[in-house]
Design a protein around this motif. Structure first.
Motif, mmCIF file in Angstrom:
data_model
loop_
_atom_site.group_PDB
_atom_site.id
_atom_site.type_symbol
_atom_site.label_atom_id
_atom_site.label_comp_id
_atom_site.label_asym_id
_atom_site.label_seq_id
_atom_site.Cartn_x
_atom_site.Cartn_y
_atom_site.Cartn_z
ATOM 1 N N TRP A 291 0.846 -1.190 0.000
ATOM 2 C CA TRP A 291 0.000 0.000 0.000
ATOM 3 C C TRP A 291 0.881 1.239 0.000
ATOM 4 C CZ3 TRP A 291 -1.960 -4.506 1.254
ATOM 5 C CH2 TRP A 291 -3.313 -4.753 0.993
ATOM 6 N N TRP A 292 0.445 2.259 -0.772
ATOM 7 C CA TRP A 292 1.245 3.470 -0.934
ATOM 8 C C TRP A 292 0.370 4.711 -0.781
ATOM 9 C CZ3 TRP A 292 6.433 2.436 -2.114
ATOM 10 C CH2 TRP A 292 6.708 1.165 -2.596
ATOM 11 N N ASP A 293 1.000 5.808 -0.437
ATOM 12 C CA ASP A 293 0.397 7.143 -0.513
ATOM 13 C C ASP A 293 1.304 7.962 -1.423
ATOM 14 O OD1 ASP A 293 -0.485 9.803 -0.143
ATOM 15 O OD2 ASP A 293 -1.305 9.275 1.821
ATOM 16 N N ILE A 294 0.756 8.426 -2.554
ATOM 17 C CA ILE A 294 1.602 9.067 -3.569
ATOM 18 C C ILE A 294 2.194 10.385 -3.082
ATOM 19 C CG2 ILE A 294 0.367 7.980 -5.467
ATOM 20 C CD1 ILE A 294 -1.021 10.682 -5.938
ATOM 21 N N ARG A 295 1.665 10.927 -1.977
ATOM 22 C CA ARG A 295 2.272 12.143 -1.427
ATOM 23 C C ARG A 295 3.614 11.836 -0.763
ATOM 24 N NH1 ARG A 295 -2.837 13.893 2.107
ATOM 25 N NH2 ARG A 295 -2.547 11.682 2.625
ATOM 26 N N LYS A 296 3.810 10.522 -0.427
ATOM 27 C CA LYS A 296 5.080 10.111 0.164
ATOM 28 C C LYS A 296 5.398 8.701 -0.337
ATOM 29 C CE LYS A 296 7.453 9.414 4.576
ATOM 30 N NZ LYS A 296 7.294 9.269 6.043
ATOM 31 N N LEU A 297 6.044 8.640 -1.499
ATOM 32 C CA LEU A 297 6.313 7.354 -2.147
ATOM 33 C C LEU A 297 7.651 6.748 -1.733
ATOM 34 C CD1 LEU A 297 5.096 7.439 -5.877
ATOM 35 C CD2 LEU A 297 4.360 5.924 -4.042
ATOM 36 N N SER A 298 8.285 7.315 -0.721
ATOM 37 C CA SER A 298 9.605 6.812 -0.351
ATOM 38 C C SER A 298 9.542 5.363 0.119
ATOM 39 C CB SER A 298 10.215 7.691 0.741
ATOM 40 O OG SER A 298 9.346 7.753 1.862
ATOM 41 N N GLU A 299 8.460 4.996 0.839
ATOM 42 C CA GLU A 299 8.302 3.615 1.280
ATOM 43 C C GLU A 299 6.821 3.311 1.452
ATOM 44 O OE1 GLU A 299 9.250 2.884 5.553
ATOM 45 O OE2 GLU A 299 10.281 4.817 5.356
ATOM 46 N N PRO A 300 6.423 2.027 1.360
ATOM 47 C CA PRO A 300 5.005 1.674 1.457
ATOM 48 C C PRO A 300 4.468 1.847 2.871
ATOM 49 C CG PRO A 300 6.355 -0.306 1.309
ATOM 50 C CD PRO A 300 7.276 0.856 1.110
ATOM 51 N N THR A 301 3.154 2.089 2.965
ATOM 52 C CA THR A 301 2.521 2.228 4.281
ATOM 53 C C THR A 301 2.180 0.870 4.885
ATOM 54 O OG1 THR A 301 0.351 2.443 3.221
ATOM 55 C CG2 THR A 301 1.569 4.475 3.685
ATOM 56 N N GLU A 302 2.063 -0.159 4.045
ATOM 57 C CA GLU A 302 1.707 -1.492 4.537
ATOM 58 C C GLU A 302 2.143 -2.528 3.509
ATOM 59 O OE1 GLU A 302 -2.306 -4.016 5.871
ATOM 60 O OE2 GLU A 302 -2.434 -1.880 5.399
ATOM 61 N N VAL A 303 2.520 -3.731 3.962
ATOM 62 C CA VAL A 303 2.942 -4.813 3.079
ATOM 63 C C VAL A 303 2.260 -6.104 3.535
ATOM 64 C CG1 VAL A 303 4.872 -6.169 2.194
ATOM 65 C CG2 VAL A 303 5.182 -3.731 2.654
ATOM 66 N N VAL A 304 1.673 -6.831 2.566
ATOM 67 C CA VAL A 304 1.083 -8.140 2.838
ATOM 68 C C VAL A 304 1.802 -9.159 1.963
ATOM 69 C CG1 VAL A 304 -1.000 -9.566 2.758
ATOM 70 C CG2 VAL A 304 -1.158 -7.182 3.442
ATOM 71 N N ILE A 305 2.285 -10.256 2.574
ATOM 72 C CA ILE A 305 2.991 -11.302 1.839
ATOM 73 C C ILE A 305 1.995 -12.401 1.473
ATOM 74 C CG2 ILE A 305 4.813 -13.042 1.981
ATOM 75 C CD1 ILE A 305 6.301 -11.177 3.880
ATOM 76 N N MET A 306 1.999 -12.794 0.187
ATOM 77 C CA MET A 306 1.051 -13.780 -0.323
ATOM 78 C C MET A 306 1.496 -15.215 -0.012
ATOM 79 S SD MET A 306 -1.455 -12.138 -1.723
ATOM 80 C CE MET A 306 -1.307 -11.029 -0.335
#
Length: 514
Positions: A291-306
């Motif tokens: 998950w990302w917020d384009i106002r701050k693309l330096s790193e994702p806000t959340e990660v889910v591993i499949m």
């Protein structure tokens, strides 16, 4: 004027004059018949010979020169003032108007034009030629015309080294433009000197792209922001997430850092329904959904591993190829994987077991397309290997409906946004299939050969009338379907719902209707 040229030559230069005379015929050679040679042959009597009494014809082809179009703007400014009057000075213009109004010719001209204007106004008040009498009625007319589609326009990759068109996105405000991502997905087989550019096309001008997007790595996906038509989200071949603002030019506005991005190409990007309109998420074959917020693309806000073992081990994760998010189900999302498994996930889950809700298995290869039915969200479409399958969340054992196994590999698919029983698929042989399972389920309602090379992607316009298909050689074809395929038919919703429920209950054991 008659032009005459006289050739002059001496008689001595003509050569000796020919003198002709009559004489008796001469016999130079005489070969008498040989009976011994006749014994070596068999006489054929009668002799039949075929004669074709048709004229000889030849075929020629001519390719006309391409018509180049160019768009130019005109700026209309106030004019008509005398040279000695400055239209920007209010006092001068008022003084000139008063001078003109005192003129006798001015009064006569106004009276003459006033009668004509009065007649036109009364005519417009009598009847409104633009009035829509049945604007509030739902379009439920049943059409008897045969399903058909026609090519409206073709947008070709302007680069000399052709690249596959891997993703298409419609302009959200009026569908006047197409954003097309170009990328070679063959690992380490990209030709030397291949361009990284992708383009935004104006539907009225197929000769040259309107805007050129210049990323550092080729784009695999490209999506317009539904809330801001100037902003585009892209997934790159090197795993980065890029964002463009077309008001700022062709260069990237925001770019994720390499160390916090995906490790494989980004095959899926989707905008989320949020108040800010800046949230999105992405999926890659590295097995991660971010998950990302384009106002701050330096790193994702959340990660889910499949990881379907629910241990969140990246080495066990299934590679993500396609994504699905329905705004009416804000906590749920679905992922189509390389292994042919659909993973249903819950974003609000706190533990790995809560995030991975369930799985649906049925395809023999990567799932290239995954989309919920816009009318019945619990039913969703998947496209992979040689079939397209329709699933129900209430039946996890197998799909409830599926197409026959095709000779060519399927590459993409999508539901019609206006008809619940219609969906579209593309194949490697360049064919676009349009399915209407209320009409028939064994075969497509319409199968159209779009081009000779493979079709890689498709996208349906919001009104369901236009389809954009991207091919292996970077050609994007714009098609218009017939009125019957983009108009809701009478009682179609109830019939589609009844078919879904019947197949979910398993009353038709074959799955594929006869």
């Amino acid at each position: 004027m008659e032009i005459v040229y006289v050739y002059v030559k001496k008689r001595s230069e003509f050569g000796k004059q020919c003198n002709f005379s009559d004489r008796q015929a001469e016999l130079n050679i005489d070969i008498p018949p040989n009976p011994e040679l006749a014994e070596q042959f068999v006489e054929r009597n009668p002799v039949d010979t075929g004669i074709q009494c048709s004229t000889s014809m030849s075929e020629h082809e001519a390719n006309t020169e391409r018509f180049e179009m160019e768009t130019r703007g005109i700026n209309h400014v106030e004019g008509g003032w005398p040279k000695d009057v400055n239209p920007l000075e209010l006092e001068q213009t008022i003084r000139f108007r008063k001078k003109v109004e005192k003129d006798e010719n001015y009064i006569n001209a106004v009276l003459q034009l006033g009668s004509i204007m009065e007649h036109c106004i009364k005519q417009n008040n009598a009847i409104d030629i633009y009035q829509e009498y049945f604007d509030d009625e739902d379009a439920v007319e049943v059409t008897d015309e045969a399903p058909s589609a026609k090519t409206i326009n073709v947008f070709r990759d302007p680069q000399e080294i052709k690249r596959p068109a891997t993703h298409v996105s419609w302009y959200p405000d009026g569908n006047r433009k197409l954003a097309v991502a170009y990328s070679c997905l063959n690992f380490q087989r990209a030709p030397e000197g291949m361009s990284n550019e992708s383009y935004i096309w104006d539907l009225e001008n197929p000769n040259r792209p309107e805007i050129t997007l210049k990323p550092s790595s080729p784009l695999v996906t490209l999506e317009y922001n539904p809330k801001d038509s100037h902003v585009l989200l892209a997934g790159c071949y090197n795993g980065q997430i890029a964002c463009w603002d077309t008001r700022k030019g062709s260069l990237v506005a925001e770019l994720s850092t390499i160390e916090f991005s995906h490790r494989d190409p980004v095959y899926g990007t989707i905008w989320l329904q949020s108040k800010t309109g800046t949230e999105c998420f992405s999926a890659s074959t590295d097995g991660q959904v971010m998950w990302w917020d384009i106002r701050k693309l330096s790193e994702p806000t959340e990660v889910v591993i499949m990881d379907i073992t629910k241990k969140e081990h990246l080495e066990n994760a299934l590679g993500a190829i396609s994504l699905e998010f329905e705004s009416t189900l804000p906590t749920k999302f679905m992922v189509g994987t390389e292994q042919g498994v659909v993973i249903s996930c819950n974003r609000k889950g706190k533990t790995p077991a809560e995030k991975i809700v369930c799985t649906f298995s049925g395809h023999h290869g990567p799932i290239y397309a995954l989309q919920r039915n816009p009318f019945y969200p619990k039913n969703f479409l998947t496209v992979g290997d040689w079939t397209a399958r329709i699933w129900s969340e209430d039946s996890r054992e197998s799909s409830i409906m599926w197409t026959k196994y095709h000779m060519a590999y399927l590459t993409d698919g999508a539901w019609s946004p206006v008809r619940p029983a219609v969906f579209f698929t593309t194949k490697m042989d360049g064919t676009l299939d349009i399915w209407d399972f209320v009409f028939k389920q064994c075969d497509p309602a319409l199968s159209l050969k779009v081009c000779d090379e493979a079709l890689f992607c498709l996208r349906v316009e919001d009104n369901g009338c236009f389809i954009a298909c991207g091919s292996q050689l970077g050609t994007t074809t714009l098609l218009e379907v017939s009125n019957g395929l983009c108009t809701l038919q009478r009682n179609e919703k109830n019939m589609a719902s009844a078919i879904f429920e019947r197949e979910t209950r398993g009353e038709d054991p074959g799955g594929q209707a006869p």
